[in-house]
Design a protein around this motif. Structure first.
Motif, PDB file in Angstrom:
ATOM      1  N   GLY A 130       5.677  -3.522   2.285  1.00 52.02           N
ATOM      2  CA  GLY A 130       6.471  -4.732   2.477  1.00 52.02           C
ATOM      3  C   GLY A 130       7.820  -4.641   1.797  1.00 52.02           C
ATOM      4  N   TYR A 131       8.424  -5.800   1.597  1.00 52.99           N
ATOM      5  CA  TYR A 131       9.757  -5.857   1.000  1.00 52.99           C
ATOM      6  C   TYR A 131       9.691  -6.358  -0.429  1.00 52.99           C
ATOM      7  N   PHE A 132      10.596  -5.873  -1.245  1.00 49.04           N
ATOM      8  CA  PHE A 132      10.698  -6.270  -2.641  1.00 49.04           C
ATOM      9  C   PHE A 132      11.432  -7.598  -2.704  1.00 49.04           C
ATOM     10  N   GLU A 133      10.770  -8.607  -3.248  1.00 49.78           N
ATOM     11  CA  GLU A 133      11.328  -9.960  -3.221  1.00 49.78           C
ATOM     12  C   GLU A 133      12.584 -10.129  -4.072  1.00 49.78           C
ATOM     13  N   ARG A 134      12.871  -9.193  -4.952  1.00 48.97           N
ATOM     14  CA  ARG A 134      14.050  -9.317  -5.823  1.00 48.97           C
ATOM     15  C   ARG A 134      15.280  -8.599  -5.284  1.00 48.97           C
ATOM     16  N   ALA A 135      15.145  -7.890  -4.185  1.00 51.01           N
ATOM     17  CA  ALA A 135      16.284  -7.172  -3.595  1.00 51.01           C
ATOM     18  C   ALA A 135      16.246  -7.344  -2.076  1.00 51.01           C
ATOM     19  N   LYS A 136      17.226  -8.007  -1.549  1.00 48.17           N
ATOM     20  CA  LYS A 136      17.261  -8.314  -0.125  1.00 48.17           C
ATOM     21  C   LYS A 136      17.185  -7.046   0.726  1.00 48.17           C
ATOM     22  N   ASN A 137      16.253  -7.050   1.664  1.00 49.69           N
ATOM     23  CA  ASN A 137      16.080  -5.956   2.627  1.00 49.69           C
ATOM     24  C   ASN A 137      15.731  -4.610   1.991  1.00 49.69           C
ATOM     25  N   PHE A 138      15.093  -4.632   0.824  1.00 45.43           N
ATOM     26  CA  PHE A 138      14.692  -3.380   0.175  1.00 45.43           C
ATOM     27  C   PHE A 138      13.177  -3.208   0.279  1.00 45.43           C
ATOM     28  N   SER A 139      12.777  -2.039   0.708  1.00 48.82           N
ATOM     29  CA  SER A 139      11.358  -1.708   0.813  1.00 48.82           C
ATOM     30  C   SER A 139      11.102  -0.400   0.088  1.00 48.82           C
ATOM     31  N   TRP A 140       9.953  -0.303  -0.561  1.00 48.35           N
ATOM     32  CA  TRP A 140       9.589   0.942  -1.249  1.00 48.35           C
ATOM     33  C   TRP A 140       9.133   1.998  -0.248  1.00 48.35           C
ATOM     34  N   PHE A 141       8.580   1.579   0.872  1.00 48.63           N
ATOM     35  CA  PHE A 141       8.137   2.498   1.928  1.00 48.63           C
ATOM     36  C   PHE A 141       9.289   2.718   2.910  1.00 48.63           C
ATOM     37  N   TYR A 142       9.321   3.892   3.536  1.00 45.80           N
ATOM     38  CA  TYR A 142      10.181   4.046   4.705  1.00 45.80           C
ATOM     39  C   TYR A 142       9.656   3.089   5.768  1.00 45.80           C
ATOM     40  N   PRO A 143      10.528   2.512   6.592  1.00 44.42           N
ATOM     41  CA  PRO A 143      10.065   1.539   7.593  1.00 44.42           C
ATOM     42  C   PRO A 143       8.909   2.038   8.469  1.00 44.42           C
ATOM     43  N   LYS A 144       8.954   3.293   8.892  1.00 38.64           N
ATOM     44  CA  LYS A 144       7.882   3.803   9.750  1.00 38.64           C
ATOM     45  C   LYS A 144       6.544   3.857   9.008  1.00 38.64           C
ATOM     46  N   PHE A 145       6.567   4.127   7.706  1.00 39.82           N
ATOM     47  CA  PHE A 145       5.326   4.142   6.930  1.00 39.82           C
ATOM     48  C   PHE A 145       4.844   2.721   6.646  1.00 39.82           C
ATOM     49  N   ASN A 146       5.763   1.812   6.423  1.00 35.81           N
ATOM     50  CA  ASN A 146       5.417   0.414   6.212  1.00 35.81           C
ATOM     51  C   ASN A 146       4.725  -0.141   7.459  1.00 35.81           C
ATOM     52  N   GLU A 147       5.284   0.151   8.626  1.00 39.60           N
ATOM     53  CA  GLU A 147       4.685  -0.315   9.884  1.00 39.60           C
ATOM     54  C   GLU A 147       3.305   0.288  10.101  1.00 39.60           C
ATOM     55  N   ARG A 148       3.176   1.570   9.830  1.00 38.29           N
ATOM     56  CA  ARG A 148       1.879   2.219  10.033  1.00 38.29           C
ATOM     57  C   ARG A 148       0.833   1.701   9.055  1.00 38.29           C
ATOM     58  N   TYR A 149       1.211   1.522   7.799  1.00 36.48           N
ATOM     59  CA  TYR A 149       0.287   0.988   6.803  1.00 36.48           C
ATOM     60  C   TYR A 149      -0.158  -0.417   7.198  1.00 36.48           C
ATOM     61  N   ASN A 150       0.805  -1.275   7.531  1.00 37.09           N
ATOM     62  CA  ASN A 150       0.462  -2.642   7.903  1.00 37.09           C
ATOM     63  C   ASN A 150      -0.413  -2.689   9.145  1.00 37.09           C
ATOM     64  N   SER A 151      -0.179  -1.804  10.076  1.00 38.10           N
ATOM     65  CA  SER A 151      -1.022  -1.733  11.272  1.00 38.10           C
ATOM     66  C   SER A 151      -2.462  -1.360  10.903  1.00 38.10           C
ATOM     67  N   LEU A 152      -2.612  -0.380  10.012  1.00 41.10           N
ATOM     68  CA  LEU A 152      -3.952   0.001   9.549  1.00 41.10           C
ATOM     69  C   LEU A 152      -4.646  -1.158   8.846  1.00 41.10           C
ATOM     70  N   ILE A 153      -3.895  -1.896   8.041  1.00 40.53           N
ATOM     71  CA  ILE A 153      -4.460  -3.031   7.316  1.00 40.53           C
ATOM     72  C   ILE A 153      -4.921  -4.106   8.291  1.00 40.53           C
ATOM     73  N   LEU A 154      -4.084  -4.438   9.248  1.00 47.98           N
ATOM     74  CA  LEU A 154      -4.455  -5.466  10.225  1.00 47.98           C
ATOM     75  C   LEU A 154      -5.646  -5.057  11.072  1.00 47.98           C
ATOM     76  N   ASP A 155      -5.710  -3.785  11.436  1.00 49.67           N
ATOM     77  CA  ASP A 155      -6.825  -3.294  12.249  1.00 49.67           C
ATOM     78  C   ASP A 155      -8.135  -3.225  11.470  1.00 49.67           C
ATOM     79  N   ASN A 156      -8.055  -3.223  10.139  1.00 44.62           N
ATOM     80  CA  ASN A 156      -9.249  -3.021   9.324  1.00 44.62           C
ATOM     81  C   ASN A 156      -9.455  -4.102   8.267  1.00 44.62           C
ATOM     82  N   CYS A 157      -8.859  -5.256   8.465  1.00 44.38           N
ATOM     83  CA  CYS A 157      -8.928  -6.323   7.460  1.00 44.38           C
ATOM     84  C   CYS A 157     -10.359  -6.794   7.204  1.00 44.38           C
TER      85      CYS A 157
END
Length: 87
Positions: A39-66
């Motif tokens: 996801g995004y870091f709430e203290r820095a606008k539009n900053f994510s620790w993951f590359y966007p493609k990894f963030n999307e893939r991780y979130n997809s895995l989480i949603l598919d396996n919640c």
């Protein structure tokens, strides 16, 4: 920089996928603990620790396996914060 061109660094997404399958088959729940949060870091606008493609893939895995995830716990940010993912 080291993982920017990778599709699945060190096969971590494949490992996580297999973990979800095993948990579902054995009717267990998983607690995910990690250093860097998705996801995004709430203290820095539009900053994510993951590359966007990894963030999307991780979130997809989480949603598919919640159904097999009890909770997720992350650190790294050195701030007190809570992020809720509702599905």
């Amino acid at each position: 920089q080291l993982t920017a061109n990778s599709v699945d660094p060190c096969d971590q997404f494949e490992w996580l996928s297999q973990l979800f399958i095993k948990a579902r088959q054995s009717e267990q729940k998983i607690v995910l603990v990690g250093h860097v949060p998705p996801g995004y870091f709430e203290r820095a606008k539009n900053f994510s620790w993951f590359y966007p493609k990894f963030n999307e893939r991780y979130n997809s895995l989480i949603l598919d396996n919640c159904d097999v995830i009890a909770t997720q716990i992350f650190g790294h940010q050195h701030s007190d914060s809570v992020c809720l993912l509702l599905w």
